[in-house]
Scaffold this motif. Structure first.
Motif, mmCIF file in Angstrom:
data_model
loop_
_atom_site.group_PDB
_atom_site.id
_atom_site.type_symbol
_atom_site.label_atom_id
_atom_site.label_comp_id
_atom_site.label_asym_id
_atom_site.label_seq_id
_atom_site.Cartn_x
_atom_site.Cartn_y
_atom_site.Cartn_z
ATOM 1 N N ALA A 30 12.630 -33.474 -15.181
ATOM 2 C CA ALA A 30 12.182 -32.203 -14.600
ATOM 3 C C ALA A 30 11.636 -32.428 -13.197
ATOM 4 N N PHE A 31 10.886 -33.491 -13.028
ATOM 5 C CA PHE A 31 10.349 -33.848 -11.722
ATOM 6 C C PHE A 31 11.492 -34.077 -10.734
ATOM 7 N N ALA A 32 12.487 -34.843 -11.157
ATOM 8 C CA ALA A 32 13.626 -35.156 -10.290
ATOM 9 C C ALA A 32 14.426 -33.900 -9.938
ATOM 10 N N MET A 33 14.549 -32.969 -10.878
ATOM 11 C CA MET A 33 15.272 -31.723 -10.585
ATOM 12 C C MET A 33 14.595 -30.951 -9.463
ATOM 13 N N VAL A 34 13.281 -30.879 -9.516
ATOM 14 C CA VAL A 34 12.544 -30.161 -8.471
ATOM 15 C C VAL A 34 12.756 -30.837 -7.125
ATOM 16 N N ALA A 49 4.724 -24.848 -4.710
ATOM 17 C CA ALA A 49 3.310 -24.939 -5.055
ATOM 18 C C ALA A 49 2.795 -23.607 -5.602
ATOM 19 N N GLN A 50 3.234 -22.510 -5.029
ATOM 20 C CA GLN A 50 2.819 -21.192 -5.515
ATOM 21 C C GLN A 50 3.356 -20.933 -6.924
ATOM 22 N N ALA A 51 4.614 -21.288 -7.156
ATOM 23 C CA ALA A 51 5.218 -21.071 -8.485
ATOM 24 C C ALA A 51 4.525 -21.926 -9.538
ATOM 25 N N LEU A 52 4.286 -23.194 -9.218
ATOM 26 C CA LEU A 52 3.617 -24.086 -10.179
ATOM 27 C C LEU A 52 2.183 -23.647 -10.419
ATOM 28 N N SER A 53 1.494 -23.276 -9.363
ATOM 29 C CA SER A 53 0.112 -22.817 -9.492
ATOM 30 C C SER A 53 0.028 -21.584 -10.386
ATOM 31 N N ALA A 54 0.964 -20.660 -10.215
ATOM 32 C CA ALA A 54 0.976 -19.447 -11.042
ATOM 33 C C ALA A 54 1.134 -19.804 -12.519
ATOM 34 N N GLU A 55 1.979 -20.781 -12.823
ATOM 35 C CA GLU A 55 2.169 -21.196 -14.221
ATOM 36 C C GLU A 55 0.934 -21.892 -14.769
ATOM 37 N N LEU A 56 0.311 -22.717 -13.954
ATOM 38 C CA LEU A 56 -0.875 -23.442 -14.406
ATOM 39 C C LEU A 56 -2.060 -22.514 -14.637
ATOM 40 N N LYS A 57 -2.069 -21.368 -13.946
ATOM 41 C CA LYS A 57 -3.175 -20.413 -14.068
ATOM 42 C C LYS A 57 -2.888 -19.276 -15.034
ATOM 43 N N ARG A 58 -1.693 -19.253 -15.611
ATOM 44 C CA ARG A 58 -1.339 -18.133 -16.485
ATOM 45 C C ARG A 58 -2.195 -18.150 -17.750
ATOM 46 N N LEU A 62 -3.155 -24.517 -20.972
ATOM 47 C CA LEU A 62 -4.203 -25.354 -21.553
ATOM 48 C C LEU A 62 -5.129 -25.909 -20.476
ATOM 49 N N ASP A 63 -6.416 -25.830 -20.725
ATOM 50 C CA ASP A 63 -7.411 -26.300 -19.768
ATOM 51 C C ASP A 63 -7.347 -27.803 -19.533
ATOM 52 N N ASP A 64 -6.891 -28.551 -20.529
ATOM 53 C CA ASP A 64 -6.865 -30.009 -20.385
ATOM 54 C C ASP A 64 -5.624 -30.508 -19.642
ATOM 55 N N GLY A 65 -4.724 -29.598 -19.288
ATOM 56 C CA GLY A 65 -3.538 -29.978 -18.524
ATOM 57 C C GLY A 65 -2.457 -30.661 -19.331
ATOM 58 N N SER A 66 -2.598 -30.708 -20.639
ATOM 59 C CA SER A 66 -1.592 -31.391 -21.453
ATOM 60 C C SER A 66 -0.251 -30.671 -21.448
ATOM 61 N N ASP A 67 -0.238 -29.436 -20.980
ATOM 62 C CA ASP A 67 1.021 -28.689 -20.871
ATOM 63 C C ASP A 67 1.534 -28.659 -19.430
ATOM 64 N N TYR A 68 1.081 -29.603 -18.618
ATOM 65 C CA TYR A 68 1.428 -29.624 -17.190
ATOM 66 C C TYR A 68 2.932 -29.570 -16.972
ATOM 67 N N TYR A 69 3.688 -30.405 -17.660
ATOM 68 C CA TYR A 69 5.134 -30.423 -17.423
ATOM 69 C C TYR A 69 5.852 -29.249 -18.069
ATOM 70 N N GLN A 70 5.268 -28.644 -19.099
ATOM 71 C CA GLN A 70 5.835 -27.384 -19.584
ATOM 72 C C GLN A 70 5.676 -26.317 -18.498
ATOM 73 N N CYS A 71 4.533 -26.319 -17.831
ATOM 74 C CA CYS A 71 4.311 -25.400 -16.703
ATOM 75 C C CYS A 71 5.263 -25.725 -15.563
ATOM 76 N N TRP A 72 5.491 -27.001 -15.332
ATOM 77 C CA TRP A 72 6.409 -27.454 -14.291
ATOM 78 C C TRP A 72 7.801 -26.870 -14.540
ATOM 79 N N VAL A 73 8.278 -26.981 -15.781
ATOM 80 C CA VAL A 73 9.602 -26.466 -16.130
ATOM 81 C C VAL A 73 9.631 -24.944 -16.031
ATOM 82 N N ALA A 74 8.579 -24.281 -16.483
ATOM 83 C CA ALA A 74 8.521 -22.817 -16.384
ATOM 84 C C ALA A 74 8.555 -22.372 -14.921
ATOM 85 N N ALA A 75 7.853 -23.095 -14.046
ATOM 86 C CA ALA A 75 7.875 -22.773 -12.616
ATOM 87 C C ALA A 75 9.274 -22.969 -12.052
ATOM 88 N N LEU A 76 9.931 -24.030 -12.451
ATOM 89 C CA LEU A 76 11.302 -24.280 -12.000
ATOM 90 C C LEU A 76 12.238 -23.167 -12.474
#
Length: 120
Positions: A30-34, A49-58, A62-76
């Motif tokens: 996912a990182f490489a695709m971006v 950055a705006q797209a990823l930030s929007a997903e992380l703040k939705r 999760l507050d602990d960031g364990s869903d960071y890459y799920q947010c990454w994929v959703a932003a993509l």
């Protein structure tokens, strides 16, 4: 600090060159695709950055960031849909095809989309 060190540090993976950067292979993909889509000019870093930030703040993120890459994929997904590269229905259909291919692939063999029993 190198990009590898920055990613490892941001994910709490510790210091050192031997620390894993990604917890799972799909995260690296996912990182490489971006990176590849940015390099091709599909979007700028500010837009990403705006797209990823929007997903992380939705709500529900999760507050602990364990869903960071799920947010990454959703932003993509949201960016490629906004750019009319594809839409969420097509993404869902392709994801389902990969899931069927995974279930149809014998253990130990590479998963290929051609293994999807519903592929025409």
């Amino acid at each position: 600090m190198s990009l590898r060190d920055l990613i490892a540090y941001s994910q709490g993976l510790g210091d050192g060159i031997d620390a894993p950067v990604f917890a799972e292979p799909w995260q690296a993909e996912a990182f490489a695709m971006v990176l590849a889509l940015h390099k091709q000019g599909l979007f700028g870093w500010d837009e990403w950055a705006q797209a990823l930030s929007a997903e992380l703040k939705r709500p529900g993120a999760l507050d602990d960031g364990s869903d960071y890459y799920q947010c990454w994929v959703a932003a993509l997904e949201s960016l490629i849909a906004a750019k009319n590269v594809t839409n969420s229905t097509d993404i869902d259909h392709l994801a389902a095809a990969w899931q069927r291919a995974a279930h149809a692939t014998p253990h130990g063999q590479p998963i290929r989309l051609e293994n999807d029993p519903e592929r025409s």
